[in-house]
Design a protein around this motif. Structure first.
Motif, PDB file in Angstrom:
ATOM      1  N   ILE A   1      11.461  -1.576   2.385  1.00  0.00           N
ATOM      2  CA  ILE A   1      10.243  -1.666   1.570  1.00  0.00           C
ATOM      3  C   ILE A   1       9.116  -2.243   2.423  1.00  0.00           C
ATOM      4  O   ILE A   1       9.328  -3.172   3.205  1.00  0.00           O
ATOM      5  CB  ILE A   1      10.441  -2.576   0.336  1.00  0.00           C
ATOM      6  N   ALA A   2       7.934  -1.687   2.260  1.00  0.00           N
ATOM      7  CA  ALA A   2       6.727  -2.268   2.843  1.00  0.00           C
ATOM      8  C   ALA A   2       5.769  -2.588   1.708  1.00  0.00           C
ATOM      9  O   ALA A   2       5.576  -1.765   0.803  1.00  0.00           O
ATOM     10  CB  ALA A   2       6.090  -1.313   3.837  1.00  0.00           C
ATOM     11  N   LEU A   3       5.190  -3.782   1.745  1.00  0.00           N
ATOM     12  CA  LEU A   3       4.303  -4.240   0.680  1.00  0.00           C
ATOM     13  C   LEU A   3       2.906  -4.487   1.227  1.00  0.00           C
ATOM     14  O   LEU A   3       2.745  -5.019   2.329  1.00  0.00           O
ATOM     15  CB  LEU A   3       4.813  -5.548   0.061  1.00  0.00           C
ATOM     16  N   GLU A   4       1.925  -4.102   0.437  1.00  0.00           N
ATOM     17  CA  GLU A   4       0.531  -4.410   0.756  1.00  0.00           C
ATOM     18  C   GLU A   4      -0.025  -5.288  -0.352  1.00  0.00           C
ATOM     19  O   GLU A   4       0.079  -4.955  -1.537  1.00  0.00           O
ATOM     20  CB  GLU A   4      -0.289  -3.126   0.865  1.00  0.00           C
ATOM     21  N   THR A   5      -0.615  -6.414   0.022  1.00  0.00           N
ATOM     22  CA  THR A   5      -1.174  -7.346  -0.953  1.00  0.00           C
ATOM     23  C   THR A   5      -2.552  -6.884  -1.403  1.00  0.00           C
ATOM     24  O   THR A   5      -3.427  -6.626  -0.575  1.00  0.00           O
ATOM     25  CB  THR A   5      -1.295  -8.752  -0.345  1.00  0.00           C
ATOM     26  N   ARG A   6      -2.724  -6.759  -2.710  1.00  0.00           N
ATOM     27  CA  ARG A   6      -4.034  -6.456  -3.288  1.00  0.00           C
ATOM     28  C   ARG A   6      -4.271  -7.432  -4.439  1.00  0.00           C
ATOM     29  O   ARG A   6      -3.825  -7.208  -5.565  1.00  0.00           O
ATOM     30  CB  ARG A   6      -4.108  -5.018  -3.787  1.00  0.00           C
ATOM     31  N   LYS A   7      -4.917  -8.535  -4.109  1.00  0.00           N
ATOM     32  CA  LYS A   7      -5.174  -9.611  -5.073  1.00  0.00           C
ATOM     33  C   LYS A   7      -3.855 -10.097  -5.670  1.00  0.00           C
ATOM     34  O   LYS A   7      -3.018 -10.629  -4.958  1.00  0.00           O
ATOM     35  CB  LYS A   7      -6.168  -9.148  -6.134  1.00  0.00           C
ATOM     36  N   ASP A   8      -3.638  -9.881  -6.971  1.00  0.00           N
ATOM     37  CA  ASP A   8      -2.439 -10.431  -7.605  1.00  0.00           C
ATOM     38  C   ASP A   8      -1.322  -9.400  -7.762  1.00  0.00           C
ATOM     39  O   ASP A   8      -0.366  -9.625  -8.504  1.00  0.00           O
ATOM     40  CB  ASP A   8      -2.781 -11.021  -8.972  1.00  0.00           C
ATOM     41  N   ILE A   9      -1.435  -8.261  -7.068  1.00  0.00           N
ATOM     42  CA  ILE A   9      -0.363  -7.262  -7.142  1.00  0.00           C
ATOM     43  C   ILE A   9       0.108  -6.885  -5.742  1.00  0.00           C
ATOM     44  O   ILE A   9      -0.571  -7.144  -4.743  1.00  0.00           O
ATOM     45  CB  ILE A   9      -0.805  -5.986  -7.893  1.00  0.00           C
ATOM     46  N   TYR A  10       1.280  -6.278  -5.701  1.00  0.00           N
ATOM     47  CA  TYR A  10       1.793  -5.659  -4.487  1.00  0.00           C
ATOM     48  C   TYR A  10       1.805  -4.143  -4.682  1.00  0.00           C
ATOM     49  O   TYR A  10       2.204  -3.650  -5.742  1.00  0.00           O
ATOM     50  CB  TYR A  10       3.229  -6.100  -4.199  1.00  0.00           C
ATOM     51  N   VAL A  11       1.376  -3.439  -3.656  1.00  0.00           N
ATOM     52  CA  VAL A  11       1.576  -1.991  -3.592  1.00  0.00           C
ATOM     53  C   VAL A  11       2.774  -1.764  -2.680  1.00  0.00           C
ATOM     54  O   VAL A  11       2.788  -2.236  -1.540  1.00  0.00           O
ATOM     55  CB  VAL A  11       0.332  -1.274  -3.042  1.00  0.00           C
ATOM     56  N   LEU A  12       3.785  -1.071  -3.184  1.00  0.00           N
ATOM     57  CA  LEU A  12       5.043  -0.910  -2.462  1.00  0.00           C
ATOM     58  C   LEU A  12       5.257   0.534  -2.026  1.00  0.00           C
ATOM     59  O   LEU A  12       4.958   1.473  -2.769  1.00  0.00           O
ATOM     60  CB  LEU A  12       6.238  -1.303  -3.341  1.00  0.00           C
ATOM     61  N   SER A  13       5.800   0.686  -0.838  1.00  0.00           N
ATOM     62  CA  SER A  13       6.352   1.960  -0.392  1.00  0.00           C
ATOM     63  C   SER A  13       7.815   1.712  -0.072  1.00  0.00           C
ATOM     64  O   SER A  13       8.150   0.744   0.622  1.00  0.00           O
ATOM     65  CB  SER A  13       5.615   2.476   0.841  1.00  0.00           C
ATOM     66  N   LEU A  14       8.692   2.549  -0.614  1.00  0.00           N
ATOM     67  CA  LEU A  14      10.129   2.366  -0.442  1.00  0.00           C
ATOM     68  C   LEU A  14      10.736   3.599   0.215  1.00  0.00           C
ATOM     69  O   LEU A  14      10.339   4.732  -0.079  1.00  0.00           O
ATOM     70  CB  LEU A  14      10.827   2.126  -1.787  1.00  0.00           C
ATOM     71  N   ARG A  15      11.712   3.376   1.089  1.00  0.00           N
ATOM     72  CA  ARG A  15      12.458   4.452   1.728  1.00  0.00           C
ATOM     73  C   ARG A  15      13.943   4.132   1.642  1.00  0.00           C
ATOM     74  O   ARG A  15      14.338   2.961   1.727  1.00  0.00           O
ATOM     75  CB  ARG A  15      12.047   4.614   3.198  1.00  0.00           C
ATOM     76  N   SER A  16      14.766   5.161   1.460  1.00  0.00           N
ATOM     77  CA  SER A  16      16.200   4.911   1.301  1.00  0.00           C
ATOM     78  C   SER A  16      17.027   5.951   2.034  1.00  0.00           C
ATOM     79  O   SER A  16      16.540   7.036   2.377  1.00  0.00           O
ATOM     80  CB  SER A  16      16.585   4.920  -0.182  1.00  0.00           C
ATOM     81  N   SER A  17      18.279   5.610   2.231  1.00  0.00           N
ATOM     82  CA  SER A  17      19.281   6.539   2.756  1.00  0.00           C
ATOM     83  C   SER A  17      20.447   6.565   1.776  1.00  0.00           C
ATOM     84  O   SER A  17      21.149   5.565   1.612  1.00  0.00           O
ATOM     85  CB  SER A  17      19.769   6.087   4.139  1.00  0.00           C
ATOM     86  N   GLY A  18      20.611   7.691   1.081  1.00  0.00           N
ATOM     87  CA  GLY A  18      21.744   7.852   0.187  1.00  0.00           C
ATOM     88  C   GLY A  18      21.634   7.161  -1.154  1.00  0.00           C
ATOM     89  O   GLY A  18      22.626   7.077  -1.891  1.00  0.00           O
ATOM     90  N   PHE A  19      20.459   6.681  -1.505  1.00  0.00           N
ATOM     91  CA  PHE A  19      20.264   5.997  -2.788  1.00  0.00           C
ATOM     92  C   PHE A  19      19.052   6.603  -3.476  1.00  0.00           C
ATOM     93  O   PHE A  19      17.999   6.783  -2.857  1.00  0.00           O
ATOM     94  CB  PHE A  19      20.054   4.499  -2.567  1.00  0.00           C
ATOM     95  N   ASP A  20      19.178   6.908  -4.776  1.00  0.00           N
ATOM     96  CA  ASP A  20      18.108   7.572  -5.520  1.00  0.00           C
ATOM     97  C   ASP A  20      17.074   6.547  -5.987  1.00  0.00           C
ATOM     98  O   ASP A  20      17.224   5.915  -7.033  1.00  0.00           O
ATOM     99  CB  ASP A  20      18.682   8.332  -6.713  1.00  0.00           C
ATOM    100  N   LEU A  21      16.022   6.399  -5.202  1.00  0.00           N
ATOM    101  CA  LEU A  21      14.958   5.456  -5.545  1.00  0.00           C
ATOM    102  C   LEU A  21      14.231   5.856  -6.819  1.00  0.00           C
ATOM    103  O   LEU A  21      13.861   5.002  -7.631  1.00  0.00           O
ATOM    104  CB  LEU A  21      13.950   5.371  -4.392  1.00  0.00           C
ATOM    105  N   ASN A  22      13.999   7.143  -6.984  1.00  0.00           N
ATOM    106  CA  ASN A  22      13.251   7.591  -8.156  1.00  0.00           C
ATOM    107  C   ASN A  22      13.977   7.237  -9.450  1.00  0.00           C
ATOM    108  O   ASN A  22      13.366   6.757 -10.406  1.00  0.00           O
ATOM    109  CB  ASN A  22      13.015   9.097  -8.089  1.00  0.00           C
TER     110      ASN A  22
END
Length: 345
Positions: free
Chosen positions: A276-297
């Motif tokens: 996971i990579a997180l970007e701070t935007r005030k009081d929230i995080y914007v996340l990008s997630l990547r996986s191998s063999g696991f259904d993130l959606n």
């Protein structure tokens, strides 16, 4: 398998035939709402190229799942084409209500898994297929309205979205020099990453591609692609020194580069199933997630329903936006789900 073409109840097929026959030339307006990555940009370019002689005015706006509802309400005029934008689980009822209340035609071309209960209203046509890029679907949707050589624009988008293994892509790629197509796709995806919120520049790139010009011939796009490549190299050096590992998940906060790439590097460096990579935007995080063999959606859509936050995407690549104090909960539930799926600690 061909894409699924689902037409809302009461949709007037005569109107669609009129578009193709040119009966409505000069009296219509079209709005394209597209994701701002290479797949979305290529999809928008293909639609713009196909319909430039049919619609009197074509406007292009860039959006994302969390912003789709607001952007639709603000920008939708005339016939609306939505391309490469997932519909969030938590926002789906409101989005469908907005679609139903809209007094116009809506075409939704997408490849993300749909919300659990998604029934289009009468004025919505859906052209959807899992496992194929939106740009491939857009090209196939307007098939017959463009010269065959426009398939390279769809190829750029498919490669940029890691969906270059479909039968259609393999066949289309066989008509070109693979090295040239992949180079151009790389220029496009890298350059767009370096132009994330520059929407006017992205509109110009849509125009450029709609004229079937290669990405490398757009000077600013090429310059930004080169600079982005340098930034990516710096990111590759930064990630190993800034990883936090929490069970079966590794993450980095505010990486100096693309979130998707940072998540991939975190996963690979820590040798865990999810990064996971997180970007701070005030009081929230914007996340990008990547996986191998696991259904993130699957995981994120359930999380989205329960916590009322925008989250979802593809099985191996997804995103989310959530309050900072909810991130620990997401980590705990993600680790629990990974262990239940049999991933070793």
């Amino acid at each position: 398998m061909p894409p699924e073409r689902a037409v809302g109840r009461g949709f007037e097929s005569h109107r669609a035939r009129s578009l193709l026959s040119g009966e409505l030339v000069g009296c219509m307006r079209m709005t394209i709402l597209a994701h701002g990555d290479s797949d979305g940009v290529c999809s928008a370019a293909l639609l713009k190229a196909a319909y430039s002689g049919i619609y009197d005015q074509i406007d292009v706006y860039f959006t994302h799942p969390a912003g789709l509802l607001g952007d639709f309400k603000e920008y939708a005029k005339g016939d609306v084409y939505i391309v490469d934008v997932a519909i969030d689980e938590w926002a789906a009822p409101e989005i469908l209500r907005a679609f139903e209340e809209y007094r116009g035609r809506i075409v939704y071309i997408d490849h993300h898994p749909p919300p659990s209960s998604f029934s289009p209203p009468p004025n919505v046509e859906i052209f959807h297929k899992l496992g194929a890029a939106a740009s491939e679907l857009a090209f196939r949707y307007v098939e017959g309205l463009l010269p065959e050589t426009y398939d390279r624009v769809a190829l750029y988008g498919a490669i940029g979205d890691y969906l270059d293994n479909t039968d259609w892509v393999e066949e289309a790629l066989g008509r070109w020099d693979k090295r040239v197509i992949y180079f151009e796709a790389g220029v496009l995806s890298q350059g767009l990453e370096g132009a994330r919120r520059l929407h006017d520049l992205k509109r110009d790139i849509v125009r450029h591609l709609s004229e079937n010009k290669p990405p490398s011939s757009h000077e600013e796009l090429l310059a930004r692609a080169i600079e982005q490549s340098r930034q990516n190299e710096r990111l590759a050096q930064w990630v190993p020194n800034n990883i936090v590992r929490e069970g079966l998940v590794a993450y980095v906060i505010d990486p100096p580069g693309p979130l998707g790439l940072a998540a991939t590097l975190a996963k690979g460096t820590a040798k865990v199933p999810v990064g996971i990579a997180l970007e701070t935007r005030k009081d929230i995080y914007v996340l990008s997630l990547r996986s191998s063999g696991f259904d993130l959606n699957e995981f994120l859509r359930d999380f989205s329903r329960r916590y009322r936050v925008p989250a979802g995407g593809h099985p191996s690549a997804a995103g989310a936006r959530l309050p900072k104090d909810l991130f620990k909960t997401l980590l705990n539930e993600l680790n629990y789900s990974l262990r239940r799926k049999g991933f070793p600690s």
